[in-house]
Structure formats: C-alpha cells, structure tokens
Write a protein that holds these residues in place. Sequence first.
Motif, PDB file in Angstrom:
ATOM      1  N   SER A 178      61.329  41.524  42.162  1.00 28.76           N
ATOM      2  CA  SER A 178      62.136  41.878  40.990  1.00 28.76           C
ATOM      3  C   SER A 178      62.966  43.139  41.222  1.00 28.76           C
ATOM      4  N   GLN A 179      62.630  43.907  42.274  1.00 22.81           N
ATOM      5  CA  GLN A 179      63.407  45.128  42.532  1.00 22.81           C
ATOM      6  C   GLN A 179      64.792  44.787  43.087  1.00 22.81           C
ATOM      7  N   SER A 180      64.832  43.911  44.080  1.00 23.96           N
ATOM      8  CA  SER A 180      66.123  43.650  44.737  1.00 23.96           C
ATOM      9  C   SER A 180      66.549  42.185  44.631  1.00 23.96           C
ATOM     10  N   ARG A 181      65.666  41.331  44.177  1.00 24.17           N
ATOM     11  CA  ARG A 181      65.900  39.878  44.142  1.00 24.17           C
ATOM     12  C   ARG A 181      66.424  39.378  45.484  1.00 24.17           C
ATOM     13  N   THR A 182      65.829  39.915  46.530  1.00 24.24           N
ATOM     14  CA  THR A 182      66.226  39.574  47.900  1.00 24.24           C
ATOM     15  C   THR A 182      65.114  38.830  48.624  1.00 24.24           C
ATOM     16  N   TYR A 183      63.877  39.227  48.363  1.00 21.46           N
ATOM     17  CA  TYR A 183      62.743  38.706  49.116  1.00 21.46           C
ATOM     18  C   TYR A 183      61.960  37.672  48.306  1.00 21.46           C
ATOM     19  N   VAL A 184      61.402  36.718  49.037  1.00 20.81           N
ATOM     20  CA  VAL A 184      60.547  35.709  48.425  1.00 20.81           C
ATOM     21  C   VAL A 184      59.188  36.340  48.145  1.00 20.81           C
ATOM     22  N   GLU A 185      58.676  36.158  46.938  1.00 22.37           N
ATOM     23  CA  GLU A 185      57.332  36.675  46.659  1.00 22.37           C
ATOM     24  C   GLU A 185      56.325  35.531  46.618  1.00 22.37           C
ATOM     25  N   GLU A 186      56.132  34.899  45.475  1.00 21.07           N
ATOM     26  CA  GLU A 186      55.155  33.811  45.383  1.00 21.07           C
ATOM     27  C   GLU A 186      55.477  32.983  44.152  1.00 21.07           C
ATOM     28  N   THR A 187      54.610  32.022  43.829  1.00 23.33           N
ATOM     29  CA  THR A 187      54.816  31.234  42.618  1.00 23.33           C
ATOM     30  C   THR A 187      53.910  31.808  41.518  1.00 23.33           C
ATOM     31  N   GLY A 188      53.868  31.144  40.384  1.00 26.95           N
ATOM     32  CA  GLY A 188      53.074  31.651  39.271  1.00 26.95           C
ATOM     33  C   GLY A 188      51.585  31.640  39.554  1.00 26.95           C
ATOM     34  N   GLY A 189      51.125  30.751  40.441  1.00 30.55           N
ATOM     35  CA  GLY A 189      49.686  30.637  40.671  1.00 30.55           C
ATOM     36  C   GLY A 189      49.292  30.401  42.110  1.00 30.55           C
ATOM     37  N   ALA A 190      50.177  30.716  43.053  1.00 37.63           N
ATOM     38  CA  ALA A 190      49.836  30.491  44.464  1.00 37.63           C
ATOM     39  C   ALA A 190      50.756  31.314  45.351  1.00 37.63           C
ATOM     40  N   ASN A 191      50.256  31.732  46.511  1.00 33.77           N
ATOM     41  CA  ASN A 191      51.090  32.387  47.528  1.00 33.77           C
ATOM     42  C   ASN A 191      51.886  31.305  48.270  1.00 33.77           C
ATOM     43  N   VAL A 192      52.917  31.747  49.000  1.00 34.15           N
ATOM     44  CA  VAL A 192      53.768  30.789  49.705  1.00 34.15           C
ATOM     45  C   VAL A 192      53.687  31.041  51.214  1.00 34.15           C
ATOM     46  N   LEU A 193      53.796  29.967  51.979  1.00 32.04           N
ATOM     47  CA  LEU A 193      53.733  30.044  53.446  1.00 32.04           C
ATOM     48  C   LEU A 193      54.914  29.256  54.013  1.00 32.04           C
ATOM     49  N   PHE A 194      55.422  29.700  55.163  1.00 27.11           N
ATOM     50  CA  PHE A 194      56.501  28.972  55.835  1.00 27.11           C
ATOM     51  C   PHE A 194      56.115  28.726  57.292  1.00 27.11           C
ATOM     52  N   VAL A 195      56.739  27.720  57.873  1.00 23.72           N
ATOM     53  CA  VAL A 195      56.558  27.444  59.305  1.00 23.72           C
ATOM     54  C   VAL A 195      57.940  27.362  59.940  1.00 23.72           C
ATOM     55  N   THR A 196      58.117  28.074  61.071  1.00 24.88           N
ATOM     56  CA  THR A 196      59.409  28.037  61.772  1.00 24.88           C
ATOM     57  C   THR A 196      59.465  26.815  62.694  1.00 24.88           C
ATOM     58  N   LYS A 197      60.655  26.594  63.239  1.00 22.88           N
ATOM     59  CA  LYS A 197      60.852  25.455  64.153  1.00 22.88           C
ATOM     60  C   LYS A 197      59.883  25.497  65.327  1.00 22.88           C
TER      61      LYS A 197
END
Length: 344
Positions: free
Chosen positions: A212-231
């Motif tokens: 909410s400070q910069s609206r630049t970074y992904v944080e999470e959802t309302g009830g779970a953390n988020v994970l990504f996988v690169t190529k």
Amino acid sequence: MAKKEIDWSNIGFGYIKTDYRYVSNFKDGSWDEGTLTTDDMITLNECACVFQYAQTCFEGLKAYTTEDGHIVTFRPDLNAERMMNSAARLEMPQFPKERFIDAITKLVAANADFVPPYGSGATLYIRPYMFGTNPVIGVKPASEYQFRAFCTPVGPYFKGGLKPIKLRISEYDRAAPHGTGNIKAGLNYAMSLKPTMDAHRAGFAENLYLDSQSRTYVEETGGANVLFVTKDGTLVVPQSHTDSILPSITRRSLVQVAEDLGITVVQRPVEWAEVKSGAFVECGLCGTAAVISPVGEIHEDETVVSFPAGHDEIGPVMKKLRETLTGIQDGAVEDKHNWVFEIC
Ligand code: PLP
Ligand code: COI
C-alpha cells in the motif's frame, strides 16, 4: 466411538458444529485453567471491547488422519507463537505456547470422530481465537479476555479444488505499511470483505494486494501468501519492505520443502511489473486453508497475466510442493524436520 456420518469427499470450506470446544478466560491478570465445553454459544456484554474496537485475533491450523490411523497436527508451536505476536500487537495478554498446544490436543482428541479419514481429501480445521470481553467505551484494551478454540471438518478452500483460479489486482489495500498485516487480527479480514465480494461478483476467486506504500510490489491475497516459479524452476517468494505480509507457516514450511527437493528458492520483493512482464511460469497461493492453490491468471483491468505452466492444471513445481507437503502432513512422506505433532 465411530466416525460421524459425513460425506467427507464432498464438503466445502464451511462450519460444521462439532461436539466440543475449548475455553479459557483471563481475569485479574491471569488465565483460568481452561476446559472443554459442549456449549457453542458465547454471551457477552453489549459493550465488550471486541464489539466496539475489534480487539480480537485468531489462528488456523489443521488436524489430519495418517495412513496408519493416528491423528496429527502440523507445527502447532508456530501457530502458538504467531498468536502470541498477534496478542502483543493488539495489547492483549498472551496465551502461553504450552497452554495453546495442550488446548489444541484436548480439542482434537475430544472431537476425534470429526477428523476426516485418511485419503478423503478433507481435514479438520482448527480455529483458535481470543477476544476482549469486558465493557470498554473509551478506546483502551480490555482487562478480561476469552481464548477459545473450535474445530470443523473442511474440504477445499477454493471451489473446484485443484483447478487453477483467477485473481485480480485489488483497487483496495490490505495492510498499511508497518501496520497489522503481519499478524492475524480480525480487523485485517473485516476490511477485506468488500474487495473480496467485489472480486467474486466480477468472477475472480480472490484479490492479489499490492503494497500500500508504493503499489509497486506484490504482497499476498486476503487469506494466503503467494508463490511464483520462474522459467528455470526457481521458487520466488515475495517479501515485504514494509513488514505487511502475514508470516505464513505453510510458506515457511514450503521454502524448506523446496530446498530439500533441490529447488532453488529466492525470497525477495517482487514487483508487479515483473509479474506482468511474463517472468513467471507458475503461481500459487499457500496457506493452511488454501494448502497450495494454483493460480492460472491474474487480471489488472484489461491486462491479463497468464502462467503458462500452470494455466489449465496445476504446474509441475506447485504439484510437487503440494504433494510433498500434504504427504508430510498425513504421514506418507518422511517428516525430516519433526513438524508433525501426534495428538492420538
Ligand atoms: N496470509 C493470510 C492473510 C492469511 O490469513 C493466512 C492464513 O492463515 C495465510 C497467509 C497463510 O498462513 P498459514 O500458512 O500460517 O496458514
Ligand atoms: C487459514 O488459512 O487458516 C486462514 O486463516 C485463512 C482464512 C482466510 C481462512
């Protein structure tokens, strides 16, 4: 005792009343000895602090039936610690860790007939919580509290089970910088109700919140953390500059599981612009309720970000992580780190 007649494989994530709940009250500076009760109702003064100023926090963990018929839970010590941190942040007395684990043990053992059988796909969700009970009208913490824990059998958090879900970027914020996003305060979830319902009305399973400070970074959802996988198969775990992501026990466990599986893990802030650039081939949500729920798409207005390796069905990395974690939890995979806590 016999298992309850419940259609275990077809239940959703809802409340089913079980036989017992655990209650302990705090008064005159100390917790009473606590007890199991069959009474599912709470009667409080109209001016109780929880009603006026939302002085409440909660936890969520699950109990599982293992292949050899034991009932176990997963890292309850970390839920106890996180609840102590939540309580401290909300000026509530801490419910001691040993008491927390003892309460959960008694609760689950007393409701053993409600623990879904091994292989049913369902689990017993445990909800410990605490709230200020005495009348408070000037803004100040309560002096009396209740710690309570109930449990309910549950199925998948998101309808469709393992079908990849769609998220959207929320126009609202979840947590203020250095606010309460890193604790499980009820107030964090009250503020998510409107964005969640808006997301559902627009056809999305959940919102993905940006910082909410910069609206630049992904944080999470309302009830779970988020994970990504690169190529190249690296697991990327978003971090917050402003300490506003909840320290998910599932996420912390998955980081270790991934390392054990030889997957490279990078924990760092992740810009939404990087996600939009197509840097990731899989995305998933992780949490006690969510387990690992694959994400197929994230929308931001007209922009659609697709995760090609996990768009139609769960991708290979999320699948492996999910199978390994749930295998540890129900005893099918070796518990190298002593995470599983036997109840009975
Ligand atoms: N993030 C939020 C906002 C949550 O409510 C939860 C659920 O507890 C999680 C993440 C996942 O945390 P955990 O893995 O400890 O259940
Ligand atoms: C959990 O995963 O235990 C939670 O508390 C999340 C909640 C949204 C159900």
